[in-house]
Write an enzyme that holds these catalytic residues in place. Structure first.
Site, PDB file in Angstrom:
ATOM      1  N   ASP A  38      -5.856   4.599  19.689  1.00  0.00           N
ATOM      2  CA  ASP A  38      -6.994   4.641  18.763  1.00  0.00           C
ATOM      3  C   ASP A  38      -6.840   5.875  17.863  1.00  0.00           C
ATOM      4  O   ASP A  38      -6.799   7.014  18.359  1.00  0.00           O
ATOM      5  CB  ASP A  38      -8.293   4.722  19.584  1.00  0.00           C
ATOM      6  N   ASP A  59      -1.211   3.158  15.602  1.00  0.00           N
ATOM      7  CA  ASP A  59      -1.850   1.873  15.279  1.00  0.00           C
ATOM      8  C   ASP A  59      -1.545   0.918  16.426  1.00  0.00           C
ATOM      9  O   ASP A  59      -0.447   0.959  16.989  1.00  0.00           O
ATOM     10  CB  ASP A  59      -1.265   1.322  13.962  1.00  0.00           C
ATOM     11  N   CYS A  65       0.153   0.664  10.479  1.00  0.00           N
ATOM     12  CA  CYS A  65       0.869  -0.619  10.388  1.00  0.00           C
ATOM     13  C   CYS A  65       0.571  -1.372   9.103  1.00  0.00           C
ATOM     14  O   CYS A  65      -0.549  -1.299   8.620  1.00  0.00           O
ATOM     15  CB  CYS A  65       0.496  -1.492  11.578  1.00  0.00           C
ATOM     16  N   PRO A  66       1.559  -2.067   8.542  1.00  0.00           N
ATOM     17  CA  PRO A  66       2.941  -2.210   9.028  1.00  0.00           C
ATOM     18  C   PRO A  66       3.863  -1.040   8.675  1.00  0.00           C
ATOM     19  O   PRO A  66       4.994  -0.993   9.112  1.00  0.00           O
ATOM     20  CB  PRO A  66       3.405  -3.489   8.313  1.00  0.00           C
ATOM     21  N   GLY A  67       3.375  -0.078   7.849  1.00  0.00           N
ATOM     22  CA  GLY A  67       4.200   1.122   7.674  1.00  0.00           C
ATOM     23  C   GLY A  67       4.465   1.547   6.233  1.00  0.00           C
ATOM     24  O   GLY A  67       5.363   2.342   5.988  1.00  0.00           O
ATOM     25  N   GLY A  68       3.670   1.044   5.299  1.00  0.00           N
ATOM     26  CA  GLY A  68       3.897   1.417   3.891  1.00  0.00           C
ATOM     27  C   GLY A  68       3.783   2.917   3.648  1.00  0.00           C
ATOM     28  O   GLY A  68       4.578   3.502   2.911  1.00  0.00           O
ATOM     29  N   ASP A  98      -5.185   5.720   6.710  1.00  0.00           N
ATOM     30  CA  ASP A  98      -5.586   4.552   5.902  1.00  0.00           C
ATOM     31  C   ASP A  98      -6.367   3.578   6.790  1.00  0.00           C
ATOM     32  O   ASP A  98      -6.283   2.367   6.596  1.00  0.00           O
ATOM     33  CB  ASP A  98      -4.291   3.907   5.336  1.00  0.00           C
ATOM     34  N   LYS A 142     -13.010   4.135   2.393  1.00  0.00           N
ATOM     35  CA  LYS A 142     -13.303   2.772   1.935  1.00  0.00           C
ATOM     36  C   LYS A 142     -14.770   2.749   1.505  1.00  0.00           C
ATOM     37  O   LYS A 142     -15.649   3.252   2.238  1.00  0.00           O
ATOM     38  CB  LYS A 142     -13.063   1.749   3.055  1.00  0.00           C
ATOM     39  N   SER A 156       0.824  -1.224   0.000  1.00  0.00           N
ATOM     40  CA  SER A 156       0.000   0.000   0.000  1.00  0.00           C
ATOM     41  C   SER A 156       0.852   1.265   0.000  1.00  0.00           C
ATOM     42  O   SER A 156       0.322   2.355  -0.185  1.00  0.00           O
ATOM     43  CB  SER A 156      -1.038   0.022   1.120  1.00  0.00           C
TER      44      SER A 156
HETATM   45  C1  LIG Z   1      -5.006  -0.946   5.477  1.00  0.00           C
HETATM   46  S1  LIG Z   1      -4.113  -1.050   6.961  1.00  0.00           S
HETATM   47  C2  LIG Z   1      -2.962   0.262   6.807  1.00  0.00           C
HETATM   48  C3  LIG Z   1      -1.802  -0.052   5.917  1.00  0.00           C
HETATM   49  C4  LIG Z   1      -0.752   1.024   5.969  1.00  0.00           C
HETATM   50  N1  LIG Z   1      -1.247   2.282   5.402  1.00  0.00           N
HETATM   51  C5  LIG Z   1       0.488   0.624   5.206  1.00  0.00           C
HETATM   52  O1  LIG Z   1       0.786   1.265   4.182  1.00  0.00           O
HETATM   53  O2  LIG Z   1       1.188  -0.286   5.623  1.00  0.00           O
HETATM   54  C6  LIG Z   1      -5.216  -0.410   8.143  1.00  0.00           C
HETATM   55  C7  LIG Z   1      -4.647  -0.276   9.529  1.00  0.00           C
HETATM   56  O3  LIG Z   1      -5.545   0.534  10.271  1.00  0.00           O
HETATM   57  C8  LIG Z   1      -5.471   0.120  11.603  1.00  0.00           C
HETATM   58  N2  LIG Z   1      -6.655   0.626  12.302  1.00  0.00           N
HETATM   59  C9  LIG Z   1      -7.953   0.352  12.093  1.00  0.00           C
HETATM   60  N3  LIG Z   1      -8.726   1.019  12.975  1.00  0.00           N
HETATM   61  C10 LIG Z   1      -7.884   1.755  13.739  1.00  0.00           C
HETATM   62  C11 LIG Z   1      -8.056   2.644  14.819  1.00  0.00           C
HETATM   63  N4  LIG Z   1      -9.271   2.950  15.281  1.00  0.00           N
HETATM   64  N5  LIG Z   1      -6.969   3.216  15.356  1.00  0.00           N
HETATM   65  C12 LIG Z   1      -5.737   2.936  14.895  1.00  0.00           C
HETATM   66  N6  LIG Z   1      -5.517   2.090  13.883  1.00  0.00           N
HETATM   67  C13 LIG Z   1      -6.562   1.491  13.317  1.00  0.00           C
HETATM   68  C14 LIG Z   1      -5.377  -1.405  11.531  1.00  0.00           C
HETATM   69  O4  LIG Z   1      -4.779  -1.916  12.714  1.00  0.00           O
HETATM   70  C15 LIG Z   1      -4.492  -1.593  10.290  1.00  0.00           C
HETATM   71  O5  LIG Z   1      -3.131  -1.764  10.660  1.00  0.00           O
END
Ligand SMILES: C[S@@+](CC[C@H](N)C(=O)[O-])C[C@H]1O[C@@H](n2cnc3c(N)ncnc32)[C@H](O)[C@@H]1O
Length: 366
Positions: free
Chosen positions: A260, A240, A221-224, A277, A306, A188
């Site tokens: 959060d 995250d 996470c994971p950090g893209g 994201d 989304k 991502s």
């Molecule tokens: C699609 S992934 C993100 C990928 C990230 N942008 C990358 O490039 O690696 C969505 C992330 O949102 C986090 N997430 C979802 N709801 C959240 C919240 N309320 N607070 C913090 N993180 C949240 C999930 O744990 C997940 O790691």
């Protein structure tokens, strides 16, 4: 030529069709759309002949969310004779456009078109020579002149037309070709990189994606996405509950907050970028982004909405309206962009840049 053809991600033809009908009407251009599911394109046929060209000049391409490219075209050329496909194409353009700056022989972005793409690559060479001979195309590529498009939808079957280089996608097939960086923690990462290319002019990168800026990445996470910011030498608060890639933490540029993302507030008052994201309901994300922008907690934001499976165009428009209303209520002027990027799937990417606030006492970035 009375048609406008728009490229989109296969499966999003209905959204692209709803959008062009809606936005063309804002310019008092009326017509009907031809949609074939999963074809990767949509045709908007204008009732008035000259309206297609007018739309091409007046409807800002960057305001379209679901279209990757748009061009004016005529009737579908069918059954091009294999011994001379070129003459009918040149005939279609003669008297319509001259001294264009570039030729793009393209295909819809579908699996079935892969073979045709190989044909297009080879066909471009003799077609380009023929167009140059007729002065339809300049002898040298010129990025300031219109672009000739030939879209093959099947062997021997194509739409032919043109776009204006100041109001189109500058990318072949409307798709920026980005290479996945081997050391990025997730694919991502390409979404955020593409967003930078699409939303931020190249000559403003040094100022707006500058080394030393502070950024917040919600749902990191994971950090893209964090990786992209770190690459630009920024300091990043990554929010995250999940684990961040150790290679990113080792850079010393990332502060990981297990929190959060909907409650997290900026730990300092000079955060420039907010990126987000998080997989959540679009209204909830849009509302939180509005909080950040209204409070002046960031200057620019890039985030994903989304999308549900149904009424995706309406859903995006509702959320953009919600965001705009929240900012306008507070007297905050902003630039908005939304795009269904090539690397987006069931989502769109939104960019908001706070310009200034007319409310006294509010942090003002004029
Ligand atoms: C699609 S992934 C993100 C990928 C990230 N942008 C990358 O490039 O690696 C969505 C992330 O949102 C986090 N997430 C979802 N709801 C959240 C919240 N309320 N607070 C913090 N993180 C949240 C999930 O744990 C997940 O790691």
């Amino acid at each position: 030529m009375n048609k406008v053809i728009l490229y989109c991600r296969p499966g999003f033809e209905k959204e692209c069709a709803a959008e062009i009908t809606d936005k063309a009407a804002q310019y008092e251009v009326y017509g009907f759309v031809r949609v074939k599911d999963h074809s990767g394109y949509v045709i908007f046929e204008c009732y008035q002949h000259e309206d297609a060209d007018r739309l091409m000049k007046e409807l800002p391409f960057h305001s379209l969310i679901f279209a990757r490219q748009m061009f004016v075209c005529g009737e579908l050329l069918r059954d091009l004779p294999p011994e001379d496909r070129i003459t009918p194409i040149v005939g279609m353009l003669t008297g319509v456009i001259d001294r264009a700056g570039e030729l793009r022989a393209e295909v819809p972005d579908t699996n079935e078109s892969k073979e045709l793409m190989r044909f297009c690559r080879k066909f471009t060479v003799p077609l380009r020579a023929a167009l140059r001979e007729q002065n339809i195309l300049l002898a040298q590529e010129n990025p300031g002149r219109p672009v000739v498009h030939v879209l093959f939808i099947a062997p021997g079957c194509c739409y032919v037309g043109y776009s204006y280089s100041n109001n189109n996608s500058r990318f072949y097939m409307g798709i920026p070709r980005l290479k996945f960086p081997a050391d990025a923690p997730s694919r991502s990462t390409l979404k955020l990189e593409e967003a930078f290319h699409v939303f931020i002019p190249a000559d403003e990168w040094d100022e707006r994606l500058a080394s030393g800026m502070y950024a917040v990445d919600l749902g990191a996470c994971p950090g893209g996405w964090t990786w992209q910011l770190v690459q630009r030498s920024m300091m990043v608060y990554a929010v995250d509950n999940g684990p961040m890639a150790p290679s990113l933490m080792d850079t010393g540029q990332v502060m990981h907050h297990k929190a959060d993302g909907f409650r997290f507030e900026p730990p300092r008052n000079n955060v420039y970028w907010l990126v987000c994201d998080m997989v959540e309901k679009p209204a909830k994300v849009a509302s939180r982004m509005a909080d950040w922008l209204v409070n002046g907690w960031c200057r620019e934001a890039i985030f994903n909405l989304k999308l549900p499976m149904k009424k995706r165009y309406e859903e995006v428009m509702q959320n953009l309206a919600l965001l705009r209303d929240r900012l306008e209520e507070q007297g905050i002027n902003a630039e908005y962009h939304a795009k269904h990027l090539y690397h987006d799937r069931e989502e769109v990417t939104v960019h908001v840049r706070r310009m200034w606030s007319s409310v006294p006492g509010r942090r003002d970035e004029r």
